[in-house]
Design an enzyme around this catalytic site. Structure first.
Site, PDB file in Angstrom:
ATOM      1  N   GLU A 167       0.797  -1.203   0.003  1.00 25.72           N
ATOM      2  CA  GLU A 167      -0.080  -0.018   0.108  1.00 25.72           C
ATOM      3  C   GLU A 167       0.898   1.295   0.131  1.00 25.72           C
ATOM      4  N   TYR A 169       3.385   2.118   2.190  1.00 25.63           N
ATOM      5  CA  TYR A 169       4.047   2.314   3.072  1.00 25.63           C
ATOM      6  C   TYR A 169       5.486   2.124   3.296  1.00 25.63           C
ATOM      7  N   ARG A 217       2.438  -8.742   4.524  1.00 28.78           N
ATOM      8  CA  ARG A 217       1.412  -8.042   3.371  1.00 28.78           C
ATOM      9  C   ARG A 217       2.327  -7.597   2.259  1.00 28.78           C
ATOM     10  N   HIS A 255      -1.465   3.816  -1.808  1.00 27.91           N
ATOM     11  CA  HIS A 255      -2.475   4.910  -1.779  1.00 27.91           C
ATOM     12  C   HIS A 255      -2.378   5.998  -2.872  1.00 27.91           C
ATOM     13  N   GLN A 342     -18.064   5.432   2.716  1.00 22.86           N
ATOM     14  CA  GLN A 342     -18.667   6.543   3.302  1.00 22.86           C
ATOM     15  C   GLN A 342     -18.515   6.858   4.636  1.00 22.86           C
TER      16      GLN A 342
HETATM   17  P1  FAD Z   1     -36.372   7.532   0.431  1.00 22.12           P
HETATM   18  O1  FAD Z   1     -35.012   6.684  -0.112  1.00 22.12           O
HETATM   19  O2  FAD Z   1     -36.563   8.627  -0.642  1.00 22.12           O
HETATM   20  O3  FAD Z   1     -37.493   6.881   0.831  1.00 22.12           O
HETATM   21  C1  FAD Z   1     -38.777   7.384   1.385  1.00 22.12           C
HETATM   22  C2  FAD Z   1     -39.617   6.473   0.860  1.00 22.12           C
HETATM   23  O4  FAD Z   1     -41.059   6.721   1.325  1.00 22.12           O
HETATM   24  C3  FAD Z   1     -39.997   6.288  -0.562  1.00 22.12           C
HETATM   25  O5  FAD Z   1     -40.046   4.681  -0.821  1.00 22.12           O
HETATM   26  C4  FAD Z   1     -41.459   6.564  -0.847  1.00 22.12           C
HETATM   27  O6  FAD Z   1     -42.171   5.861  -1.970  1.00 22.12           O
HETATM   28  C5  FAD Z   1     -42.062   6.420   0.611  1.00 22.12           C
HETATM   29  N1  FAD Z   1     -43.105   7.228   0.799  1.00 22.12           N
HETATM   30  C6  FAD Z   1     -43.382   8.701   0.619  1.00 22.12           C
HETATM   31  N2  FAD Z   1     -44.445   9.237   1.098  1.00 22.12           N
HETATM   32  C7  FAD Z   1     -45.136   7.876   1.390  1.00 22.12           C
HETATM   33  C8  FAD Z   1     -46.542   7.849   2.003  1.00 22.12           C
HETATM   34  N3  FAD Z   1     -47.216   8.750   2.114  1.00 22.12           N
HETATM   35  N4  FAD Z   1     -46.959   6.532   2.288  1.00 22.12           N
HETATM   36  C9  FAD Z   1     -46.139   5.473   2.104  1.00 22.12           C
HETATM   37  N5  FAD Z   1     -44.939   5.595   1.542  1.00 22.12           N
HETATM   38  C10 FAD Z   1     -44.390   6.724   1.198  1.00 22.12           C
HETATM   39  N6  FAD Z   1     -26.696   7.813  -0.620  1.00 22.12           N
HETATM   40  C11 FAD Z   1     -25.641   7.579  -0.097  1.00 22.12           C
HETATM   41  O7  FAD Z   1     -25.397   7.321   1.024  1.00 22.12           O
HETATM   42  N7  FAD Z   1     -24.622   6.884  -1.055  1.00 22.12           N
HETATM   43  C12 FAD Z   1     -24.737   7.016  -2.416  1.00 22.12           C
HETATM   44  O8  FAD Z   1     -23.975   6.505  -3.050  1.00 22.12           O
HETATM   45  C13 FAD Z   1     -26.105   7.305  -2.835  1.00 22.12           C
HETATM   46  N8  FAD Z   1     -26.233   7.231  -4.144  1.00 22.12           N
HETATM   47  C14 FAD Z   1     -27.501   7.485  -4.529  1.00 22.12           C
HETATM   48  C15 FAD Z   1     -27.621   7.444  -6.196  1.00 22.12           C
HETATM   49  C16 FAD Z   1     -28.875   7.913  -6.379  1.00 22.12           C
HETATM   50  C17 FAD Z   1     -29.162   7.977  -8.049  1.00 22.12           C
HETATM   51  C18 FAD Z   1     -29.932   8.592  -5.788  1.00 22.12           C
HETATM   52  C19 FAD Z   1     -31.146   8.838  -6.102  1.00 22.12           C
HETATM   53  C20 FAD Z   1     -29.520   8.271  -4.251  1.00 22.12           C
HETATM   54  C21 FAD Z   1     -28.444   8.201  -3.890  1.00 22.12           C
HETATM   55  N9  FAD Z   1     -28.146   8.309  -2.541  1.00 22.12           N
HETATM   56  C22 FAD Z   1     -27.010   7.751  -2.069  1.00 22.12           C
HETATM   57  C23 FAD Z   1     -29.103   8.859  -1.491  1.00 22.12           C
HETATM   58  C24 FAD Z   1     -29.939   7.936  -0.592  1.00 22.12           C
HETATM   59  O9  FAD Z   1     -30.484   6.975  -1.544  1.00 22.12           O
HETATM   60  C25 FAD Z   1     -30.909   8.621   0.032  1.00 22.12           C
HETATM   61  O10 FAD Z   1     -30.175   9.456   0.969  1.00 22.12           O
HETATM   62  C26 FAD Z   1     -31.845   7.969   0.891  1.00 22.12           C
HETATM   63  O11 FAD Z   1     -32.604   6.738   0.037  1.00 22.12           O
HETATM   64  C27 FAD Z   1     -32.805   8.540   1.731  1.00 22.12           C
HETATM   65  O12 FAD Z   1     -33.542   7.526   2.584  1.00 22.12           O
HETATM   66  P2  FAD Z   1     -35.003   7.901   3.109  1.00 22.12           P
HETATM   67  O13 FAD Z   1     -35.545   6.879   3.621  1.00 22.12           O
HETATM   68  O14 FAD Z   1     -35.063   9.103   4.064  1.00 22.12           O
HETATM   69  O15 FAD Z   1     -35.647   8.482   1.880  1.00 22.12           O
HETATM   70  P1  NAP Z   2     -26.740  17.970  -3.882  1.00 24.83           P
HETATM   71  O1  NAP Z   2     -25.643  17.244  -3.399  1.00 24.83           O
HETATM   72  O2  NAP Z   2     -27.383  19.019  -2.784  1.00 24.83           O
HETATM   73  O3  NAP Z   2     -26.607  18.535  -5.141  1.00 24.83           O
HETATM   74  C1  NAP Z   2     -27.419  19.415  -5.842  1.00 24.83           C
HETATM   75  C2  NAP Z   2     -26.999  20.312  -7.026  1.00 24.83           C
HETATM   76  O4  NAP Z   2     -28.228  20.822  -7.758  1.00 24.83           O
HETATM   77  C3  NAP Z   2     -25.832  21.225  -6.765  1.00 24.83           C
HETATM   78  O5  NAP Z   2     -24.662  20.835  -7.628  1.00 24.83           O
HETATM   79  C4  NAP Z   2     -26.462  22.503  -6.786  1.00 24.83           C
HETATM   80  O6  NAP Z   2     -25.108  23.090  -7.369  1.00 24.83           O
HETATM   81  C5  NAP Z   2     -27.580  22.155  -7.789  1.00 24.83           C
HETATM   82  N1  NAP Z   2     -28.652  22.918  -7.513  1.00 24.83           N
HETATM   83  C6  NAP Z   2     -29.428  23.178  -6.370  1.00 24.83           C
HETATM   84  N2  NAP Z   2     -30.534  24.034  -6.169  1.00 24.83           N
HETATM   85  C7  NAP Z   2     -30.528  24.419  -7.629  1.00 24.83           C
HETATM   86  C8  NAP Z   2     -31.520  25.281  -8.475  1.00 24.83           C
HETATM   87  N3  NAP Z   2     -32.354  25.640  -7.813  1.00 24.83           N
HETATM   88  N4  NAP Z   2     -31.431  25.151  -9.748  1.00 24.83           N
HETATM   89  C9  NAP Z   2     -30.244  24.498 -10.421  1.00 24.83           C
HETATM   90  N5  NAP Z   2     -29.328  24.023  -9.641  1.00 24.83           N
HETATM   91  C10 NAP Z   2     -29.504  23.761  -8.301  1.00 24.83           C
HETATM   92  O7  NAP Z   2     -27.865  16.750  -3.891  1.00 24.83           O
HETATM   93  P2  NAP Z   2     -28.055  15.538  -4.839  1.00 24.83           P
HETATM   94  O8  NAP Z   2     -27.048  15.635  -6.182  1.00 24.83           O
HETATM   95  O9  NAP Z   2     -29.581  15.668  -5.073  1.00 24.83           O
HETATM   96  O10 NAP Z   2     -27.777  14.308  -3.536  1.00 24.83           O
HETATM   97  C11 NAP Z   2     -28.577  14.134  -2.649  1.00 24.83           C
HETATM   98  C12 NAP Z   2     -27.768  13.741  -1.774  1.00 24.83           C
HETATM   99  O11 NAP Z   2     -27.825  12.360  -2.064  1.00 24.83           O
HETATM  100  C13 NAP Z   2     -26.369  14.198  -1.483  1.00 24.83           C
HETATM  101  O12 NAP Z   2     -26.407  15.049  -0.532  1.00 24.83           O
HETATM  102  C14 NAP Z   2     -25.562  13.078  -1.648  1.00 24.83           C
HETATM  103  O13 NAP Z   2     -24.754  12.941  -0.119  1.00 24.83           O
HETATM  104  C15 NAP Z   2     -26.382  11.852  -1.655  1.00 24.83           C
HETATM  105  N6  NAP Z   2     -25.691  10.976  -2.687  1.00 24.83           N
HETATM  106  C16 NAP Z   2     -24.500  10.502  -2.643  1.00 24.83           C
HETATM  107  C17 NAP Z   2     -23.753  10.027  -3.618  1.00 24.83           C
HETATM  108  C18 NAP Z   2     -22.613   9.429  -3.173  1.00 24.83           C
HETATM  109  O14 NAP Z   2     -21.712   8.994  -4.202  1.00 24.83           O
HETATM  110  N7  NAP Z   2     -21.981   9.580  -1.914  1.00 24.83           N
HETATM  111  C19 NAP Z   2     -24.429   9.793  -4.680  1.00 24.83           C
HETATM  112  C20 NAP Z   2     -25.399  10.234  -5.148  1.00 24.83           C
HETATM  113  C21 NAP Z   2     -26.180  10.900  -3.969  1.00 24.83           C
HETATM  114  P3  NAP Z   2     -25.269  24.677  -7.804  1.00 24.83           P
HETATM  115  O15 NAP Z   2     -26.437  25.077  -6.796  1.00 24.83           O
HETATM  116  O16 NAP Z   2     -23.971  25.051  -7.763  1.00 24.83           O
HETATM  117  O17 NAP Z   2     -26.162  24.821  -9.093  1.00 24.83           O
HETATM  118 FE1  SF4 Z   3     -17.562   0.818   4.735  1.00 29.73          FE
HETATM  119 FE2  SF4 Z   3     -19.849  -0.094   5.454  1.00 29.73          FE
HETATM  120 FE3  SF4 Z   3     -19.693   1.133   3.122  1.00 29.73          FE
HETATM  121 FE4  SF4 Z   3     -18.697  -1.245   3.576  1.00 29.73          FE
HETATM  122  S1  SF4 Z   3     -20.867  -0.663   3.743  1.00 29.73           S
HETATM  123  S2  SF4 Z   3     -17.526   0.354   2.480  1.00 29.73           S
HETATM  124  S3  SF4 Z   3     -17.876  -1.083   5.436  1.00 29.73           S
HETATM  125  S4  SF4 Z   3     -19.409   2.084   5.075  1.00 29.73           S
END
Ligand code: FAD
Ligand code: NAP
Ligand code: SF4
Length: 675
Positions: A167, A169, A217, A255, A342
């Site tokens: 890695e 080191y 390692r 790294h 994460q």
């Molecule tokens: P949600 O996942 O939005 O779930 C809410 C649920 O509530 C939904 O299933 C909805 O249908 C249900 N619901 C709403 N209203 C009602 C109602 N009235 N009755 C019954 N059901 C209802 N996060 C990461 O940490 N790492 C990542 O790499 C990552 N990648 C992502 C990639 C993408 C493309 C997207 C879209 C998101 C990603 N996220 C990632 C974000 C992550 O998925 C969200 O932060 C997380 O799902 C939020 O969880 P939640 O339970 O709060 O809401």
């Molecule tokens: P986000 O990280 O808050 O990004 C939103 C983007 O939209 C920003 O780039 C912002 O940039 C732009 N934006 C905000 N308001 C806007 C407006 N009114 N008009 C035009 N552009 C606007 O949110 P997200 O991409 O929806 O992700 C949601 C969460 O999911 C994130 O916080 C992230 O942690 C999680 N997630 C994580 C991963 C991961 O790989 N770890 C992957 C996917 C999602 P400007 O304001 O500069 O335009």
């Molecule tokens: Fe790390 Fe848990 Fe994500 Fe695996 S699932 S990479 S142990 S945070």
């Protein structure tokens, strides 16, 4: 049930000691090693993994002296005063029937402090501190430090040590021409460069006797320029064998390497081929590593004779009972590590205690426990996204009667979109795990039920948990209703297929993921095809070049993609420390045009009109995909709050800003643990 995984569950006889199976818990820094007062927590954390039947545990890296510290005041074992705290760890693990080795790690030029030392004064590209070149006496002192440290480890009751030689080191720095420019007996050709590693092993063996494990390692793939060649790596392996190692563990990539080695987009078991190749050269047991996270993968590696043991670190953070569940044939109950980094590595880089996105108890075993509820209640959880799933299952495990309502016809919320992103296929495992856990804990799951406040209030619940998540934010500019405009939900969940030219508005996590989706053909994830992935990143399986590097040959993107943001900073600045660079590199390799400081003038038949400073531009695109962040969905909040029964709000419904699944699961779990 051991019939399913006979190789994985077979004991390994080391002559003087027998390991109960072939699972090695790989070294993983948790942050608990750094302070004496955290050793009790560390002992409980390790004991839980031992109870889960891991064969051999390797601790996080412990420095043999101060110059080897990773950062000021990080973990070290340099004197007998430090031995008793390590005894806490060894006896906790032994009491549960497992074995434990301590990793000795000297940071060399990766030391994040001004007292770092290295074979030559060559600064690492990922560290602002330039190391001091070791004198001959200095080299000797480092060797003595390793020997003293190993002796103290033995005194502390460890079954052995792992000497960290990979890695990038210190030991690895001696090995590679990249960092070893010395002309004395500690440098030059491979015989000189490997003298340091071999001397350490030889003298440690002399000091600790024959009935003590020494794992080395070994960096089988450096993945950096001026790394070692395959014949050099083999020469080192043979010399280490002769010097008395018990086992050799595989190290992959420094790294500072610009090739991903453990992140979720890396195909499973992507590097075991190199361990298999080394098996043909050596007799000592070899351990395969990197992106091994499920029993079928581990079993195949062993059954095919690629290695004698498999190492997993993060998968055992995610699920301490991984081995026990495997032995009992309950592999579907495994909470799979999705390799997101994460909550583990990203935390460690921020000097925060590691934990796990899918298991917030990891490294918090003394603080977060799911005790039987004193006063079991009937609880409605609304929303089966990560927050609702975590909350509902922990509540039910504790004895509450839980109904989980979900509007969609499947559980998972936004994870159903995440799992469609090329390179994030692992996210589906979390949903498989929760399907299983809902069943095991007896949660009453009601799919396709968008519940209303009226309905909830009519039923005799004692409390309500709102986990309704988020809705996409709609920005405000002309033409938003034009058919060219789609939201990320339309594309990832609604089946809409963007055309050949696409502008993505918003460069947050979802904007980057949308680009990944658009630049790899649908269903064409290179994470599922090792050869293609190796070509994309420039890994040379033939090992014709130093460090096993080959020129990267990314396949062209099927679309022209623009990624836009209003702010002027670096796009993706908020992405994870250990994963953001990979997304940025992928987008660059695929020709995505990123534009910052954008003002949106509108969308019409011609495309997307933008301004950057004084310059007006028309992006002639077929579609504009909005990824502009999200707003909490809380329509049930007000009507429920007028009722006397308690209402709790978690996940995105609580706060959409900087929402991620780590926070959603953690918040859902912690609420459930205290209700
Ligand atoms: P949600 O996942 O939005 O779930 C809410 C649920 O509530 C939904 O299933 C909805 O249908 C249900 N619901 C709403 N209203 C009602 C109602 N009235 N009755 C019954 N059901 C209802 N996060 C990461 O940490 N790492 C990542 O790499 C990552 N990648 C992502 C990639 C993408 C493309 C997207 C879209 C998101 C990603 N996220 C990632 C974000 C992550 O998925 C969200 O932060 C997380 O799902 C939020 O969880 P939640 O339970 O709060 O809401
Ligand atoms: P986000 O990280 O808050 O990004 C939103 C983007 O939209 C920003 O780039 C912002 O940039 C732009 N934006 C905000 N308001 C806007 C407006 N009114 N008009 C035009 N552009 C606007 O949110 P997200 O991409 O929806 O992700 C949601 C969460 O999911 C994130 O916080 C992230 O942690 C999680 N997630 C994580 C991963 C991961 O790989 N770890 C992957 C996917 C999602 P400007 O304001 O500069 O335009
Ligand atoms: Fe790390 Fe848990 Fe994500 Fe695996 S699932 S990479 S142990 S945070």
């Amino acid at each position: 049930m051991t019939d399913h995984f006979p190789h994985l569950l077979e004991p390994l006889d080391l002559g003087f000691l027998r390991l109960r199976n072939r699972v090695l818990m790989g070294s993983m820094h948790t942050g608990l090693e750094d302070r004496r007062r955290d050793f009790e927590k560390l002992a409980v954390y390790l004991a839980e993994r031992a109870r889960g039947e891991v064969g051999l545990i390797v601790t996080g890296g412990i420095a043999p002296n101060r110059s080897g510290w990773l950062a000021p005041f990080s973990s070290k074992l340099t004197g007998s005063g430090e031995v008793p705290r390590h005894r806490l760890l060894t006896s906790a693990v032994h009491d549960e029937g497992s074995r434990i080795c301590m990793q000795i790690l000297h940071a060399g030029r990766y030391a994040y402090h001004p007292f770092g030392v290295a074979p030559s004064a060559v600064k690492a590209p990922i560290n602002p501190f330039r190391p001091r070149k070791l004198s001959r006496r200095g080299v000797e002192r480092q060797i003595q430090a390793f020997v003293r440290c190993a002796g103290l480890a033995r005194e502390a009751g460890y079954d052995g040590v792992e000497i960290m030689g990979s890695e990038g080191y210190l030991i690895n720095q001696f090995l590679a021409p990249r960092t070893n420019l010395r002309l004395d007996e500690w440098g030059g050709d491979i015989q000189g460069r490997m003298r340091f590693a071999v001397e350490i092993v030889r003298r440690v063996r002399e000091a600790v006797g024959h009935d003590f494990i020494i794992i080395f390692r070994l960096s089988m793939l450096d993945l950096v320029e001026d790394g070692n060649t395959w014949p050099e790596v083999v020469a080192l392996g043979r010399a280490l064998e002769a010097a008395g190692v018990t086992m050799i563990n595989t190290g992959i990539g420094w790294h500072e390497a610009r090739i991903p080695t453990i992140q979720t987009s890396v195909p499973r078991a992507a590097f075991t081929w190199v361990t298999a190749r080394m098996k043909r050269e050596l007799r000592v047991p070899l351990v395969a590593t990197n992106r091994i996270n499920m029993p079928d993968v581990a079993e195949r590696i062993l059954a095919e004779g690629q290695a004698d043991m498999v190492s997993m670190a993060r998968p055992l953070l995610a699920d301490p009972d991984w081995v026990r569940k495997t032995r009992e044939g309950r592999w579907k109950d495994i909470n799979t590590c999705i390799a997101c980094n994460q909550a583990c590595l990203d935390h460690v880089f921020q000097r925060r205690r590691a934990t796990c996105l899918v298991n917030p108890r990891a490294c918090h075993e003394t603080e977060l426990n799911y005790l039987p509820a004193r006063d079991p209640k009937r609880i409605a959880v609304v929303g089966a996204g990560p927050a609702g799933l975590a909350c509902a299952t922990v509540l039910a495990e504790r004895g509450h009667e839980v109904s989980l309502f979900e509007a969609s016809n499947e559980i998972g919320g936004q994870f159903n979109m995440a799992k469609r992103i090329p390179g994030k296929e692992e996210f589906a495992e979390t949903l498989r795990y929760y399907e299983q856990r809902l069943r095991n804990t007896g949660v009453d799951v009601q799919l396709s039920q968008r519940v209303t406040a009226d309905r909830l209030l009519r039923e005799d619940f004692d409390a309500f948990v709102l986990a309704t998540g988020v809705v996409p934010r709609r920005p405000d500019f002309p033409g938003l209703l034009h058919p060219k405009v789609l939201s990320y939900v339309d594309v990832l969940y609604g089946g809409m297929r963007p055309g050949a030219r696409v502008a993505v508005i918003g460069a947050g996590g979802i904007g980057f993921d949308m680009c990944e989706y658009l630049i790899h053909g649908e269903g064409e994830s290179p994470s599922r095809d090792l050869r293609r992935w190796q070509q994309e990143w420039g890994v040379d399986p033939a090992y014709d070049h130093r460090g096993a590097l080959a020129p990267a040959r990314p396949e062209p993107s099927p679309r022209k993609v623009y990624l836009l943001q209003r702010s002027t900073g670096k796009p993706g600045a908020g992405l994870g420390k250990t994963t953001g660079w990979i997304h940025r590199a992928t987008l660059r390799n695929k020709g995505v045009e990123t534009i910052s400081g954008v003002a949106y003038d509108g969308v019409d038949d011609a495309g997307l009109h933008i301004r950057v400073g004084d310059e007006r531009r028309l992006l002639e695109v077929d579609h504009v995909v909005i990824c502009a962040g999200q707003e909490p969905l809380r329509e049930l909040m007000e009507p429920l709050q007028n009722d006397a029964r308690p209402v709790y709000v978690i996940g995105g419904a609580d706060r959409a800003v900087e929402l991620d699944a780590k926070r959603a699961i953690d918040q859902g779990t912690r609420l459930a643990a205290r209700l």
